[in-house]
Each structure stands twice: as structure tokens, then as C-alpha cells.
Design a protein around this motif. Sequence first.
Motif, PDB file in Angstrom:
ATOM      1  N   ALA A  42       0.830  -1.210   0.000  1.00 36.58           N
ATOM      2  CA  ALA A  42       0.000   0.000   0.000  1.00 36.58           C
ATOM      3  C   ALA A  42       0.861   1.256   0.000  1.00 36.58           C
ATOM      4  O   ALA A  42       0.573   2.233  -0.704  1.00 36.58           O
ATOM      5  N   LEU A  43       1.947   1.232   0.782  1.00 30.62           N
ATOM      6  CA  LEU A  43       2.839   2.384   0.838  1.00 30.62           C
ATOM      7  C   LEU A  43       3.540   2.591  -0.504  1.00 30.62           C
ATOM      8  O   LEU A  43       3.731   3.738  -0.958  1.00 30.62           O
TER       9      LEU A  43
ATOM     10  N   HIS B 253       2.359   1.868  -3.448  1.00 25.16           N
ATOM     11  CA  HIS B 253       1.379   2.473  -4.350  1.00 25.16           C
ATOM     12  C   HIS B 253       1.198   3.951  -4.024  1.00 25.16           C
ATOM     13  O   HIS B 253       1.108   4.803  -4.924  1.00 25.16           O
ATOM     14  N   HIS B 254       1.177   4.276  -2.754  1.00 27.71           N
ATOM     15  CA  HIS B 254       0.985   5.644  -2.276  1.00 27.71           C
ATOM     16  C   HIS B 254       2.137   6.556  -2.710  1.00 27.71           C
ATOM     17  O   HIS B 254       1.915   7.710  -3.122  1.00 27.71           O
TER      18      HIS B 254
ATOM     19  N   LEU C 263       1.945   6.159   5.652  1.00 30.84           N
ATOM     20  CA  LEU C 263       0.801   6.316   4.763  1.00 30.84           C
ATOM     21  C   LEU C 263      -0.039   7.531   5.160  1.00 30.84           C
ATOM     22  O   LEU C 263      -0.546   8.269   4.301  1.00 30.84           O
ATOM     23  N   ARG C 264      -0.158   7.732   6.452  1.00 28.44           N
ATOM     24  CA  ARG C 264      -0.958   8.872   6.938  1.00 28.44           C
ATOM     25  C   ARG C 264      -0.175  10.184   6.848  1.00 28.44           C
ATOM     26  O   ARG C 264      -0.762  11.252   6.639  1.00 28.44           O
TER      27      ARG C 264
ATOM     28  N   ALA D 185      -0.414  11.548  -0.686  1.00 30.36           N
ATOM     29  CA  ALA D 185      -0.389  10.629  -1.831  1.00 30.36           C
ATOM     30  C   ALA D 185       0.170  11.323  -3.054  1.00 30.36           C
ATOM     31  O   ALA D 185      -0.121  12.490  -3.315  1.00 30.36           O
ATOM     32  N   ARG D 186       0.994  10.628  -3.795  1.00 26.82           N
ATOM     33  CA  ARG D 186       1.629  11.202  -4.975  1.00 26.82           C
ATOM     34  C   ARG D 186       0.732  11.003  -6.201  1.00 26.82           C
ATOM     35  O   ARG D 186       0.153   9.933  -6.396  1.00 26.82           O
TER      36      ARG D 186
ATOM     37  N   LYS E 112       4.774   9.597 -10.266  1.00 28.34           N
ATOM     38  CA  LYS E 112       5.333   8.313  -9.829  1.00 28.34           C
ATOM     39  C   LYS E 112       6.262   7.788 -10.928  1.00 28.34           C
ATOM     40  O   LYS E 112       5.852   6.991 -11.777  1.00 28.34           O
TER      41      LYS E 112
END
Length: 563
Positions: free
Chosen positions: A237-238, A240-241, A340-341, A345-346, A351
Amino acid sequence: MKAGGVAVAGNAMIVPVYEALAQDIKAMGVEAVFGLMSDDTALFVAMLDSVGVRFHGARHENTAIGMAEGYAASSGKLGIAVIGRGPATANGMHGATYAQRTGSRVLIIVGEVSLAPVENGYGPDTKTFSGLAALQAAGYRPFVPASGQAARQTMAQAVAATRHGAQVLMLPANVQSEQVDTALTAPVMPPETPRTAGVPRSAAIAAAAGVLARCRRPLILAGYGAHKSGARDALVALAHHLGAGLATTLKAKDMFRGHPMDCGIVGSFSHAGGRRLIEQADCILVFGAGLNQRTSAMGTSLPKDATVIQVDLTRTHVGRWLHADVGVIGDATLVAEALLRAVPARAEADKEFHAPAVRDWLEKFELSSDFKPMHTARTVDARAAALALDAMLPQDRNVVYDAGNFLQVVPYVSVPEPSRIKQASDFASIGMGFGVAMGYARSAPGRTTVFFVGDGGFLMTMGELETVVRENIPLVIVVMNDCAYGAELHYLKIRGMPVAMSAFPDVDFAPVAAAFGFETATVRTMDELRALAPMLARPDGPVLIDCKINGAIAAPFLFEGKA
């Protein structure tokens, strides 16, 4: 021998210490113990078998300790090895040192001379050896009960201490034979020290978040600590973030297998597909990895100007082997979730590592394109053989490696998850892998365990072929046979020195293994190897393949850090 002592009032019994200890081990839920009995541990071993704890006897003490460590590493349970005193302890020092460095939950029970030797007895004692001093030199603080009354509680303390890694319990002969009341000597297991939750400090998260907000090409590098934390999903998840690539250490191999951004292993066991991204990273976010010399490829695998953020539960691990620009102390999963928090988000357009061209490169990269096969008329390229074996062997498998030049095959053999791979070189030696592989196989008898070993390491431990058959251990052994101490041969060759002393005759190991009851094959060509597909798809009983490999091919890691 039958368990049982003299009954006294109530439910108590008067029994010898060795019987009480065997019963205690049984009560802990231990199902298997490994070892090699000696005259000073024979009664204890026989009693273990009598009370229903299966004893697996090896042919050498090092192998016995390796079996216990492999069993513990694979199962997460307590691995127990029982060996004797004096020469047995001396024999086992290699295995004991190895186990101490792995961090696995192992208890090595060692026989010892009586605390109160008989005066004016016949002598000399030809087994005299300062096992205590030797084990201390290996990094242990052995537990030694001062009397029979203390023996059970001392063992309980030793077992509790294995929560922090391998321990040694030394059992003097007179202590083992002493009669004790089972009610009065009942042990109490020390409570487990609560671990901190691993919640990271907000200041550390803020510092790491600041770095991540500025970087353009982040790479997440996961070690075995991240796997133990169960951090895979949080790290995916990180990634992807942040738009990050995903990579692992050797011990966490295939943690991200199947993910489109999986770059494979960083360092000595990398492949060209992953290196293309790894070498472009401007920030390395490390979770639960020590960054040792193999991960860093002697300091060459990571870009020199990349910022390193190292996350670990243990403060002293941060920056221990390689520089860390930002250190975050905490659990891998909790830190990943906190980042993550904390990090915005990029946008997809920002990316760089997730750009279609990069994803397309990783998706289309084939491991077979990583090298040009170099077969000869009588040998195969070990890398090509590994790719073929990867396809032929059951996918639900454990893979255990000894050490040596043949480790060039590591990138080409997959495993379902990091807990299914083991490289038995924590003591940087050959020969430990055989026992470790047997321990792995014993912990999961319904799953194929494949053991890769060089001919040098195999010749050290070949007597354990009998152990595999006698103990009915389901094992597939692949001897990567280059007729040499391959690493030493190339070490000498690089320096222009004669290599004859590192070379061996071309021994065919298959008939030897067949004599012990193995299903065997000798392989000199890829066609001969592919013909084994039906046998390897569902191995029935122990299997040994003597795979003759081209010894002229040197593992890339042999050149790391060399002038």
C-alpha cells in the motif's frame, strides 16, 4: 526403558533427574528432539523416547544442532538438540556457533562431567574438555544446574531464554542421576517479558515523511523483520501511495512475488531486471533489514547519493552495517501505516517508477535473459539448471542452501514466501546446510524440502545420507557439483595463483546415495535434467541429483569488495 519412579504421598514421584526433565519436555508440547547420544546423555535420550518425544539421531553433532535450528526456523517452535560432553561438545562447536548467530529458538542440551568427581578414581578422563569456556567463546552464557533439585527450574529458565535466541543447558552427570521429588521440584516457567508495541515516535515519522515528500524515485527494501511483522500488505500500500519500487533482502526473498513492481533481491543475489530500477532510486526505505555486506554488495548495490531511511525494532540495528540518514525505531507494519498517513499521496504522473515504460520493463523481464548459458559437453550451467528445477519441482516447497560458489542459482529458484527459504551461512561456512535442511523437512513432512549443496560441503556431511533414510525425512538433495571448492578456486584464479589444491576428482555421488536408499540421477546435460520432470513433480522418498555444473562460472558476489 519405561518411565516411572518410586511413588510417594499424593501424586508426587521420586525419579531421577533425567526422567523428570524428559517429562518436562513432553509437557511443553515438544514433539521432536534432535541429537547424537553419548554415554553421558544416553539415559536422557532413551527416556525422551520412552515418554513419547521422537528423537532424531544424526551422525555428527554439528548436523544435530543444525537440525534443531532448521526445525525451529521453519516451524517457529522450540528446537532442541541433545549432545554429549567433551569430544561431542567440541564436535558441536561449529553448529552451536551457527545457531547462536541465527536468532532461532534453539536449546542445546549438553552432557557434562560430574560436579563432584570421584577422588582417587581410575584415569585419566580422556573426555576432559572445557565445554563451558568454549561455549562462552561462542557467545553463550550456559545454564548449569548446581544440583538435581535445581535442574528442572534451570531448564525452564533456559527454555524461556530461547525467546531471545539459542541457549545452552549443561547437565552434569551426577545431577542427571540424582533422585528428586517431582512435586517439590516442579518448575515454574518465567513469564515472558512484554515487548514494546513498536509504535514509532512522531518526530521520527515526520523526519522520514519530509524526506519521502522530496524524493522522486523511492525504493522500499524489506528484510525478514518486515516479513515477521506481517508488513507485506502495508508495504505494498505504501509503495502504491509513494510510487515506490519493491525489493527484498535474501532472507525475505519473494515477499513481493507476483507484484508488478517487484524488483527482486537487492545486492549479491540481484537480477538485471531489478537492478535497472534499484540503481536509479533516490531514496531507500528499509524495513526490518540489517543492510549487511550481501544486501549492500560490499557497499556497491545502492546508489551512493540515495537517502537511506532505516526502520527497525532494535535501536542498535540502525546504521550498524551501512549508513542510515534517518532512523525510525518501530514495528515495520506500524511504521508503514504511519507513513501512509503522514505523506501526501503522490499523483500518478509524479510516480516515476510506476510509469508505463518501467512497469512494462519489469513485466516483460525474463530471468532466462539474465545470463547466456555456458554449458559444456559434460556439464550444465548452474543458473540454467536452477531455472529448469524451479519449473519442475513442486511449487509448495521449502528451499535450503548450504554455502559456496553455487549460490549463483539463488535468483532463479522461487519460494512461496520468505519463511520457505533458508541460507545456512550465518557462520560463513560450508557444511551446515544438511542438518538445517533435515530440520526444515521434519517440521513440514507434507511439503517438499529441496536442499542445494556444493560438492565440497556435501563431502563434509555425506554420512547424513543414512540419517535421511533412517529417520524417513522427505528431502530432495541437489548437489551442485563443480569438482572443486568453487569459491576458493575462483579466489585463487582472480589473484593469478595455482588452483590445483582447490580441485577434486569427478566423483559420481548418485550410486553412493542409491546404496543408502535414495532415488538418484546423475545429470550432465539439460536434456538429462528435463527427463527427471516426472520424478521431481512428486518426489517419493529421498531423492539425490548429482548435477555436474560448469565450474568456470564464478558467482558475481565473489568479486565484490575485491581489489
